[in-house]
Motif scaffolding. Structure first.
Motif, short mmCIF file in Angstrom:
data_model
loop_
_atom_site.label_atom_id
_atom_site.label_comp_id
_atom_site.label_asym_id
_atom_site.label_seq_id
_atom_site.Cartn_x
_atom_site.Cartn_y
_atom_site.Cartn_z
N PHE A 33 -5.02 -6.66 2.71
CA PHE A 33 -4.06 -7.48 2.29
C PHE A 33 -3.59 -8.50 3.47
O PHE A 33 -3.09 -9.57 3.45
CB PHE A 33 -2.60 -6.71 2.05
N TRP B 174 -7.07 5.26 2.43
CA TRP B 174 -7.01 4.23 1.67
C TRP B 174 -5.89 3.35 2.04
O TRP B 174 -6.21 1.87 1.73
CB TRP B 174 -6.78 4.85 0.43
N ARG B 175 -4.96 3.86 2.17
CA ARG B 175 -3.60 2.84 2.65
C ARG B 175 -4.14 2.08 3.94
O ARG B 175 -3.66 0.69 3.72
CB ARG B 175 -2.51 3.66 2.99
N PRO C 149 0.63 -1.20 -0.11
CA PRO C 149 -0.15 -0.18 -0.23
C PRO C 149 1.03 1.26 -0.03
O PRO C 149 0.26 2.16 -0.48
CB PRO C 149 -0.79 0.13 1.20
N LEU D 210 -4.87 1.94 -6.08
CA LEU D 210 -5.73 1.33 -5.10
C LEU D 210 -5.68 -0.09 -5.35
O LEU D 210 -5.88 -0.79 -6.36
CB LEU D 210 -7.41 1.81 -5.35
N LEU D 211 -5.10 -1.06 -4.46
CA LEU D 211 -5.04 -2.23 -4.46
C LEU D 211 -3.82 -2.67 -5.44
O LEU D 211 -3.73 -3.66 -6.00
CB LEU D 211 -6.09 -3.05 -4.56
N LYS E 86 -2.92 8.87 -3.26
CA LYS E 86 -3.82 7.79 -2.43
C LYS E 86 -3.64 8.56 -0.86
O LYS E 86 -2.61 8.75 -0.55
CB LYS E 86 -3.30 6.59 -2.39
N GLU F 86 -6.31 -0.78 2.65
CA GLU F 86 -5.65 -1.66 1.88
C GLU F 86 -4.83 -2.78 2.94
O GLU F 86 -4.77 -3.69 2.48
CB GLU F 86 -4.62 -0.95 0.75
#
Length: 107
Positions: free
Chosen positions: A50, A42-43, A21, A27-28, A38, A46
């Motif tokens: 993950f 968002w991280r 990330p 994204l992804l 990002k 992710e």
């Protein structure tokens, strides 16, 4: 595959998944965002995705080697903490290292 080899493979996959990330702006790793940058939210999302995928890989190897052991909340607390520790190099690279452009000016 032996138990030792599968353990090392799970650790390598987990370390890569924890840092992914922070190493790209998609994204992804595949979906481009409209703004091109990002956010931390968002991280973190992710990281959670993950983490679940890394748990799935570990579960598949455990299932292949024999009976799957039942896990309590302690297992998930420890593995989530380990996942966050493994993500520290990527976090450091993204947020704590001062990046410069080609001319040498800070970004």
């Amino acid at each position: 595959m032996s138990q030792g080899a599968s353990t090392w493979l799970v650790l390598v996959v987990t370390a890569l998944a924890a840092n992914l990330p922070f190493l790209n702006e998609r994204l992804l790793g595949v979906i481009g965002l409209a703004g091109g940058v990002k956010s931390l939210a968002w991280r973190v999302l992710e990281l959670a995705i993950f983490y679940a995928l890394a748990l799935g890989v570990g579960w598949l190897f455990e299932r292949r080697l024999g009976q799957v052991a039942p896990q309590g909340w302690e297992f998930y607390a420890v593995t989530a903490s380990l996942f966050l520790v493994l993500a520290f190099p990527g976090f450091t690279w993204r947020y704590l290292v001062k990046h410069r452009d080609r001319r040498g000016a800070p970004v």
